[in-house]
Write an enzyme that holds these catalytic residues in place. Sequence first.
Site, PDB file in Angstrom:
ATOM      1  N   PRO A  54       0.819  -1.225   0.000  1.00  0.00           N
ATOM      2  CA  PRO A  54       0.000   0.000   0.000  1.00  0.00           C
ATOM      3  C   PRO A  54       0.854   1.278   0.000  1.00  0.00           C
ATOM      4  O   PRO A  54       0.495   2.267  -0.609  1.00  0.00           O
ATOM      5  CB  PRO A  54      -0.808  -0.131   1.300  1.00  0.00           C
ATOM      6  CG  PRO A  54      -0.893  -1.606   1.546  1.00  0.00           C
ATOM      7  CD  PRO A  54       0.362  -2.210   0.984  1.00  0.00           C
ATOM      8  N   GLY A  62       5.254   1.323  -3.720  1.00  0.00           N
ATOM      9  CA  GLY A  62       5.089   0.924  -5.112  1.00  0.00           C
ATOM     10  C   GLY A  62       6.413   1.166  -5.825  1.00  0.00           C
ATOM     11  O   GLY A  62       7.238   0.270  -5.950  1.00  0.00           O
ATOM     12  N   GLN A  76      -9.011   7.044 -32.537  1.00  0.00           N
ATOM     13  CA  GLN A  76      -9.340   8.219 -33.355  1.00  0.00           C
ATOM     14  C   GLN A  76      -9.614   7.813 -34.810  1.00  0.00           C
ATOM     15  O   GLN A  76     -10.573   8.279 -35.429  1.00  0.00           O
ATOM     16  CB  GLN A  76      -8.170   9.224 -33.288  1.00  0.00           C
ATOM     17  CG  GLN A  76      -8.488  10.587 -33.830  1.00  0.00           C
ATOM     18  CD  GLN A  76      -9.505  11.334 -32.968  1.00  0.00           C
ATOM     19  OE1 GLN A  76      -9.685  11.023 -31.795  1.00  0.00           O
ATOM     20  NE2 GLN A  76     -10.199  12.287 -33.561  1.00  0.00           N
ATOM     21  N   GLY A 132     -16.326   6.770 -34.194  1.00  0.00           N
ATOM     22  CA  GLY A 132     -17.348   6.260 -33.270  1.00  0.00           C
ATOM     23  C   GLY A 132     -17.194   4.766 -33.009  1.00  0.00           C
ATOM     24  O   GLY A 132     -17.408   4.299 -31.882  1.00  0.00           O
ATOM     25  N   GLU A 163       5.712  -2.897 -13.163  1.00  0.00           N
ATOM     26  CA  GLU A 163       7.136  -3.251 -13.284  1.00  0.00           C
ATOM     27  C   GLU A 163       8.007  -2.005 -13.439  1.00  0.00           C
ATOM     28  O   GLU A 163       8.982  -1.976 -14.187  1.00  0.00           O
ATOM     29  CB  GLU A 163       7.344  -4.286 -14.399  1.00  0.00           C
ATOM     30  CG  GLU A 163       6.566  -5.549 -14.046  1.00  0.00           C
ATOM     31  CD  GLU A 163       7.035  -6.819 -14.679  1.00  0.00           C
ATOM     32  OE1 GLU A 163       8.169  -6.887 -15.171  1.00  0.00           O
ATOM     33  OE2 GLU A 163       6.240  -7.773 -14.667  1.00  0.00           O
ATOM     34  N   GLY A 164       7.579  -0.966 -12.711  1.00  0.00           N
ATOM     35  CA  GLY A 164       8.282   0.302 -12.719  1.00  0.00           C
ATOM     36  C   GLY A 164       7.598   1.276 -13.669  1.00  0.00           C
ATOM     37  O   GLY A 164       7.475   1.002 -14.860  1.00  0.00           O
TER      38      GLY A 164
HETATM   39  N1  CAA Z   1      20.268  -6.033 -10.073  1.00  0.00           N
HETATM   40  C1  CAA Z   1      20.866  -6.317  -8.896  1.00  0.00           C
HETATM   41  N2  CAA Z   1      20.974  -5.412  -7.880  1.00  0.00           N
HETATM   42  C2  CAA Z   1      20.425  -4.192  -8.081  1.00  0.00           C
HETATM   43  C3  CAA Z   1      19.788  -3.836  -9.287  1.00  0.00           C
HETATM   44  C4  CAA Z   1      19.727  -4.813 -10.305  1.00  0.00           C
HETATM   45  N3  CAA Z   1      19.141  -4.536 -11.474  1.00  0.00           N
HETATM   46  N4  CAA Z   1      19.334  -2.572  -9.179  1.00  0.00           N
HETATM   47  C5  CAA Z   1      19.686  -2.141  -7.957  1.00  0.00           C
HETATM   48  N5  CAA Z   1      20.344  -3.124  -7.305  1.00  0.00           N
HETATM   49  C6  CAA Z   1      20.935  -3.060  -5.963  1.00  0.00           C
HETATM   50  C7  CAA Z   1      21.949  -1.922  -5.870  1.00  0.00           C
HETATM   51  O1  CAA Z   1      23.224  -2.354  -6.284  1.00  0.00           O
HETATM   52  C8  CAA Z   1      21.924  -1.608  -4.391  1.00  0.00           C
HETATM   53  O2  CAA Z   1      22.692  -2.545  -3.688  1.00  0.00           O
HETATM   54  P1  CAA Z   1      23.760  -2.073  -2.565  1.00  0.00           P
HETATM   55  O3  CAA Z   1      23.066  -1.166  -1.650  1.00  0.00           O
HETATM   56  O4  CAA Z   1      24.213  -3.335  -1.946  1.00  0.00           O
HETATM   57  O5  CAA Z   1      24.827  -1.372  -3.331  1.00  0.00           O
HETATM   58  C9  CAA Z   1      20.477  -1.883  -4.008  1.00  0.00           C
HETATM   59  O6  CAA Z   1      19.940  -2.747  -5.012  1.00  0.00           O
HETATM   60  C10 CAA Z   1      19.630  -0.640  -3.893  1.00  0.00           C
HETATM   61  O7  CAA Z   1      19.672  -0.004  -5.154  1.00  0.00           O
HETATM   62  P2  CAA Z   1      19.369   1.539  -5.308  1.00  0.00           P
HETATM   63  O8  CAA Z   1      20.220   2.321  -4.360  1.00  0.00           O
HETATM   64  O9  CAA Z   1      19.490   1.836  -6.754  1.00  0.00           O
HETATM   65  O10 CAA Z   1      17.864   1.624  -4.782  1.00  0.00           O
HETATM   66  P3  CAA Z   1      16.844   2.833  -4.811  1.00  0.00           P
HETATM   67  O11 CAA Z   1      16.116   2.876  -3.533  1.00  0.00           O
HETATM   68  O12 CAA Z   1      17.536   4.090  -5.252  1.00  0.00           O
HETATM   69  O13 CAA Z   1      15.723   2.387  -5.873  1.00  0.00           O
HETATM   70  C11 CAA Z   1      14.643   1.963  -7.910  1.00  0.00           C
HETATM   71  C12 CAA Z   1      15.953   1.998  -7.107  1.00  0.00           C
HETATM   72  C13 CAA Z   1      15.139   1.831  -9.342  1.00  0.00           C
HETATM   73  C14 CAA Z   1      13.833   3.238  -7.797  1.00  0.00           C
HETATM   74  C15 CAA Z   1      13.855   0.742  -7.438  1.00  0.00           C
HETATM   75  O14 CAA Z   1      13.292   0.937  -6.169  1.00  0.00           O
HETATM   76  C16 CAA Z   1      12.778   0.323  -8.401  1.00  0.00           C
HETATM   77  O15 CAA Z   1      13.055  -0.295  -9.426  1.00  0.00           O
HETATM   78  N6  CAA Z   1      11.495   0.634  -8.079  1.00  0.00           N
HETATM   79  C17 CAA Z   1      10.361   0.179  -8.874  1.00  0.00           C
HETATM   80  C18 CAA Z   1       9.857  -1.130  -8.374  1.00  0.00           C
HETATM   81  C19 CAA Z   1       9.032  -1.842  -9.370  1.00  0.00           C
HETATM   82  O16 CAA Z   1       9.392  -1.994 -10.525  1.00  0.00           O
HETATM   83  N7  CAA Z   1       7.898  -2.369  -8.907  1.00  0.00           N
HETATM   84  C20 CAA Z   1       7.078  -3.174  -9.711  1.00  0.00           C
HETATM   85  C21 CAA Z   1       6.351  -4.169  -8.892  1.00  0.00           C
HETATM   86  S1  CAA Z   1       6.220  -5.749  -9.617  1.00  0.00           S
HETATM   87  C22 CAA Z   1       5.031  -5.688 -10.799  1.00  0.00           C
HETATM   88  O17 CAA Z   1       4.576  -4.654 -11.191  1.00  0.00           O
HETATM   89  C23 CAA Z   1       4.631  -7.000 -11.329  1.00  0.00           C
HETATM   90  C24 CAA Z   1       3.305  -6.998 -12.019  1.00  0.00           C
HETATM   91  O18 CAA Z   1       2.284  -6.893 -11.409  1.00  0.00           O
HETATM   92  C25 CAA Z   1       3.239  -7.220 -13.454  1.00  0.00           C
END
Ligand code: CAA
Length: 379
Positions: A128, A131, A336, A340, A363-364
């Site tokens: 909640p 995300g 478009q 209709g 997925e982001g």
């Molecule tokens: N592979 C491995 N490790 C990774 C990585 C990757 N691709 N990306 C980041 N990491 C690691 C980093 O190395 C870091 O590790 P350390 O601290 O040990 O160095 C750690 O993860 C944290 O990384 P960040 O500092 O980059 O983290 P952040 O807080 O700045 O966030 C973000 C990064 C890109 C914003 C991330 O939070 C993100 O991707 N958010 C979106 C989440 C998302 O996609 N949610 C979707 C839900 S699932 C879904 O939608 C499924 C569905 O229903 C279809």
Amino acid sequence: MHFELTEEQKMIRQAARDFAQTELKPGVIERDEHQKFPAEQIKKLGELGFMGMMVSPQYGGSGMDAISYSLVMEELSKVDASASVVISVNNSLVCYGLEKYGSEEQKQKYLVPLATGEVIGAFCLSEPEAGSDATSQRTTAIDMGDHYLLNGTKNWITNGNSASTYIVMAQTDASKKHRGINALIVEKGMEGFTIGLKENKMGIRGSDTHSLMFSDVKIPKENRIGEEGFGFKFAMATLEGGRIGIASQALGIAAGAYELSVQYAKERQSFGKPLADHQAIQFKLADMATEIDAARLLCHRAAWLKDNGQPYAQAAAMAKLFASETAMRTTVEAVQIHGGYGYVKEYHVERLMRDAKITQIYEGTSEIQRIVISREVLK
Ligand code: CAA
């Protein structure tokens, strides 16, 4: 560099195309209207080997490459994005994660039935209040020695009710922040695990999206994926591949709307000639075709990098960003062009327009993809 698909990739694409026309198209409007999960169709897709496409045959998978996966996602999504999201989550987020990071026991017990399509999987990261900000997990998995005690709520979980195997991210040690998160395999029916209400969504209405509640659910230690505290990295790494799947879904939605628009423009007469003879329509179709082609190239490049063991986080994020924006623009234009007729369900494009929107969110979001890309660019 060459742009030709292999014979095998062409055959896989054709199989998905045929399946979409014969099995998904009939009933797709009704499933959308009544929010009916395509259970029968998913079972058949499992029989075709599409539930564990990239999993090794050793674990019940089809051993296909990521390009084939992208092709299948595109073809299915042209017709039914509610069915293709089930394929995407099962393949990219659940099977891939288990095969790459799971133990041998986890693979035998959970991956094999997921890859053969006997059961469906779900990936549970969103909450909640978490995300996009996925490090802020409030769901807890307290270490009790031989098991974890899982408590909390997950939101917007694709396959929420239809799944049997759930990969749940939860915080074990808050002082370690994201390094204290674990990825745990949870089974449907475990005591204290309840499935919440189904979301009444704008699009992909055939897929079942639920909230999930965990109240003192005992998860054996052997159900943790990877080392203690690996959960966040597990989620990020699996999402990288997931973004290729959703990018290809967005591409398919755009391509489906475009193909319907070309056909309609040739058939529909206005001002004494087919719509296709009006330059206003020709320009729209030209823009759609160009953007779709660019999206496809980005999807295939990301898939190719993955297949060749090269870093693909940036390429996958670019593909998802561009393909999802293309899906939105293209479907709006498709409605478009249909005028209709585009606004009513029988012509499919209004559904594709509603389905397109989610590809900019799950997925982001597009903003998250820009974060991933800009970090790479500025590195
Ligand atoms: N592979 C491995 N490790 C990774 C990585 C990757 N691709 N990306 C980041 N990491 C690691 C980093 O190395 C870091 O590790 P350390 O601290 O040990 O160095 C750690 O993860 C944290 O990384 P960040 O500092 O980059 O983290 P952040 O807080 O700045 O966030 C973000 C990064 C890109 C914003 C991330 O939070 C993100 O991707 N958010 C979106 C989440 C998302 O996609 N949610 C979707 C839900 S699932 C879904 O939608 C499924 C569905 O229903 C279809």
